[in-house]
Design a protein around this motif. Sequence first.
Motif, PDB file in Angstrom:
ATOM      1  N   ALA A 178      35.485  27.521  41.473  1.00  0.00           N
ATOM      2  CA  ALA A 178      36.183  26.504  42.256  1.00  0.00           C
ATOM      3  C   ALA A 178      37.702  26.613  42.093  1.00  0.00           C
TER       4      ALA A 178
ATOM      5  N   LEU B 128      42.841  30.588  43.902  1.00  0.00           N
ATOM      6  CA  LEU B 128      44.029  30.615  44.759  1.00  0.00           C
ATOM      7  C   LEU B 128      44.078  29.377  45.634  1.00  0.00           C
ATOM      8  N   GLY B 129      42.894  28.852  45.952  1.00  0.00           N
ATOM      9  CA  GLY B 129      42.818  27.641  46.768  1.00  0.00           C
ATOM     10  C   GLY B 129      43.587  26.491  46.131  1.00  0.00           C
TER      11      GLY B 129
ATOM     12  N   ILE C 125      35.285  35.811  53.003  1.00  0.00           N
ATOM     13  CA  ILE C 125      36.415  35.189  52.294  1.00  0.00           C
ATOM     14  C   ILE C 125      36.993  36.181  51.293  1.00  0.00           C
TER      15      ILE C 125
ATOM     16  N   TYR D 169      40.711  37.385  50.403  1.00  0.00           N
ATOM     17  CA  TYR D 169      41.110  36.793  49.116  1.00  0.00           C
ATOM     18  C   TYR D 169      41.674  37.853  48.167  1.00  0.00           C
TER      19      TYR D 169
ATOM     20  N   THR E  77      37.913  24.874  48.387  1.00  0.00           N
ATOM     21  CA  THR E  77      38.297  24.708  46.991  1.00  0.00           C
ATOM     22  C   THR E  77      37.078  24.491  46.096  1.00  0.00           C
ATOM     23  N   LEU E  78      36.010  23.901  46.646  1.00  0.00           N
ATOM     24  CA  LEU E  78      34.802  23.723  45.826  1.00  0.00           C
ATOM     25  C   LEU E  78      33.845  24.910  45.985  1.00  0.00           C
ATOM     26  N   SER E  79      34.290  25.949  46.662  1.00  0.00           N
ATOM     27  CA  SER E  79      33.478  27.167  46.871  1.00  0.00           C
ATOM     28  C   SER E  79      32.157  26.869  47.570  1.00  0.00           C
TER      29      SER E  79
ATOM     30  N   SER F  76      29.371  29.095  50.754  1.00  0.00           N
ATOM     31  CA  SER F  76      29.654  30.522  50.763  1.00  0.00           C
ATOM     32  C   SER F  76      28.831  31.244  49.705  1.00  0.00           C
TER      33      SER F  76
ATOM     34  N   ALA G  93      28.382  30.992  46.617  1.00  0.00           N
ATOM     35  CA  ALA G  93      28.780  31.106  45.212  1.00  0.00           C
ATOM     36  C   ALA G  93      28.075  30.069  44.331  1.00  0.00           C
TER      37      ALA G  93
ATOM     38  N   MET H 104      32.260  35.013  44.602  1.00  0.00           N
ATOM     39  CA  MET H 104      32.032  35.183  46.042  1.00  0.00           C
ATOM     40  C   MET H 104      31.089  36.332  46.340  1.00  0.00           C
TER      41      MET H 104
ATOM     42  N   MET I 271      32.383  27.484  56.904  1.00  0.00           N
ATOM     43  CA  MET I 271      32.116  26.591  55.774  1.00  0.00           C
ATOM     44  C   MET I 271      31.699  25.197  56.230  1.00  0.00           C
TER      45      MET I 271
HETATM   46  N1  PFF Z   1      37.246  27.957  45.370  1.00  0.00           N
HETATM   47  C1  PFF Z   1      38.066  29.120  45.449  1.00  0.00           C
HETATM   48  C2  PFF Z   1      39.513  28.715  45.438  1.00  0.00           C
HETATM   49  O1  PFF Z   1      39.821  27.530  45.506  1.00  0.00           O
HETATM   50  O2  PFF Z   1      40.366  29.586  45.370  1.00  0.00           O
HETATM   51  C3  PFF Z   1      37.776  29.925  46.660  1.00  0.00           C
HETATM   52  C4  PFF Z   1      36.335  30.270  46.850  1.00  0.00           C
HETATM   53  C5  PFF Z   1      35.577  30.785  45.797  1.00  0.00           C
HETATM   54  C6  PFF Z   1      35.757  30.081  48.078  1.00  0.00           C
HETATM   55  C7  PFF Z   1      34.250  31.105  46.001  1.00  0.00           C
HETATM   56  C8  PFF Z   1      34.429  30.400  48.282  1.00  0.00           C
HETATM   57  C9  PFF Z   1      33.702  30.913  47.244  1.00  0.00           C
HETATM   58  F1  PFF Z   1      32.447  31.232  47.444  1.00  0.00           F
END
Ligand code: PFF
Length: 490
Positions: free
Chosen positions: A25, A28-29, A107, A111, A233-235, A238, A240, A330, A394
């Motif tokens: 989570a 970079l978000g 993503i 990313y 931001t909570l992934s 996707s 994960a 991811m 998403m």
């Molecule tokens: N949550 C990660 C971030 O805030 O940077 C981005 C992210 C991770 C998105 C994993 C989706 C994912 F499956």
Amino acid sequence: MTSRQQPKTLWLGRWGFILAATGSAVGLGNIWKFPYMTGEYGGGAFVLVYLACILAVGVPIMMVEIAFGRRGRGSPIDAIRRVAQESGRGRGWSLLGWMAMLCGFLILSFYVVVAGWAFSYLWKTVSGGLAGSSVDDMAAIFAANNANPWVLGFWSTLVTVATMFIVGTGVQKGIERSVSWMMPGMVVMLAIMIGYAVFSGGFGQGVAFLFSFDLGSLSSEGLLAALGHAFFTLSLASGAILTYGAYLPDHSSIARTTFTVAIADTLVALMAGLAIFPVIFANGMDPAAGPGLLFMSLPLAFQAMPMGMLFAAIFFLMLSMAALTSAISMIEATVAWLNESRGISRVTASWSAGLVLWTLSTLAMLSFNVGAEWTLAGMHVFDWLDYLTSRFMMPLGGLGMALMAGFVIRNAIFRSELGLSPGSYSAWLFMVRYVSPLGIVLIFIDSLGLVSLDLGRQWPWLLALLALFTLGGEWLTPRFGRQRIVQGRS
Ligand code: PFF
């Protein structure tokens, strides 16, 4: 009642899931996207809507994903299919798992490019490449970094290789072991950064910028961005969190772990804002500088401050680690799927997924140089990947999972997975059936320009609409043929 599948792998330590999911989570978000979006969409109002989305949409859906993962014990495709079948539903529902897995993959392909920026700035700060630069120099350095496909490609390839190496090493030995030192390390570094920001001179202004709410100032674009960002931001949606949930031991409480991850993630985003904006304001810079905020304004600001380059190095090290712990999550869904369903060894699965990923990410990377002209509707490959995933895949994937959990899956399954008291269970069900879907749908309709949301004035109407939906839904649900049978069994 069929019970939970037998796990093939579990997190080893008590903190395994929490560390890995928080690692996913927090990324970079939180540190790159959240501050620059807050800057672009006008500060406090964006933050408020974002927080509402985390609570009303993010938390309930994260619980859904972890429950799907643990119940089905597998990649999103397999886990969703198994849980659907356990409820007497067809395999078609696993399409939601396909979409989630694809979304994580897409993503990651852009990313790694941003993560590459972070790694390259870490190197620049350590090697003294930024010292003594003026405003123009900083912009030129950022531009030069992007203009050379070999340089940019080197850094994104490095991130890809590191990610595939960790994932290929396994869930316990690779993922769990790496997050168990990177996450505590990041917390320490973030605390140092905030301490530094408090004394930077712009703290009051930074706080005011983040927390002065004026809902009228938020555009439709900002609303949709806040919703998309809550998912990002909570992934969510996707693959994960769902895949990590597949390794969660039987006795862990899904609700408690979800809240821990969501709170930690939100705190890091706010703390990152508190570490960054004061430094920006103290140096009289523009908070709405966009994606370059972290890589141009911030190093410049640091540079003007005592021991700035040391703190800049700490900052970029933290950013690089945050990016890496997210990147591994991811691709885990894809690797788990190749490994379990296709019988490919983890190492081979990881490197072959990595190769496909690398090809796509190279296309995204070229958006900044050779492919500057390759645009569609004014957007590059990089922008498209970001746009499609966070604005569409998403939220729609999340909507699908919420509705599936709320209406399609046998109630007893989620009741036993979540282990909530009857009152809390009803509250959760109410959220996934009505509140989260309505929130997602309204924000979509708003972004299409069909209605114009003004939360400050329209909230009584929105509440009435929610009540209508709820009453209608609760009246119709038991009367739906199949759902009645399903409910009767639960
Ligand atoms: N949550 C990660 C971030 O805030 O940077 C981005 C992210 C991770 C998105 C994993 C989706 C994912 F499956």
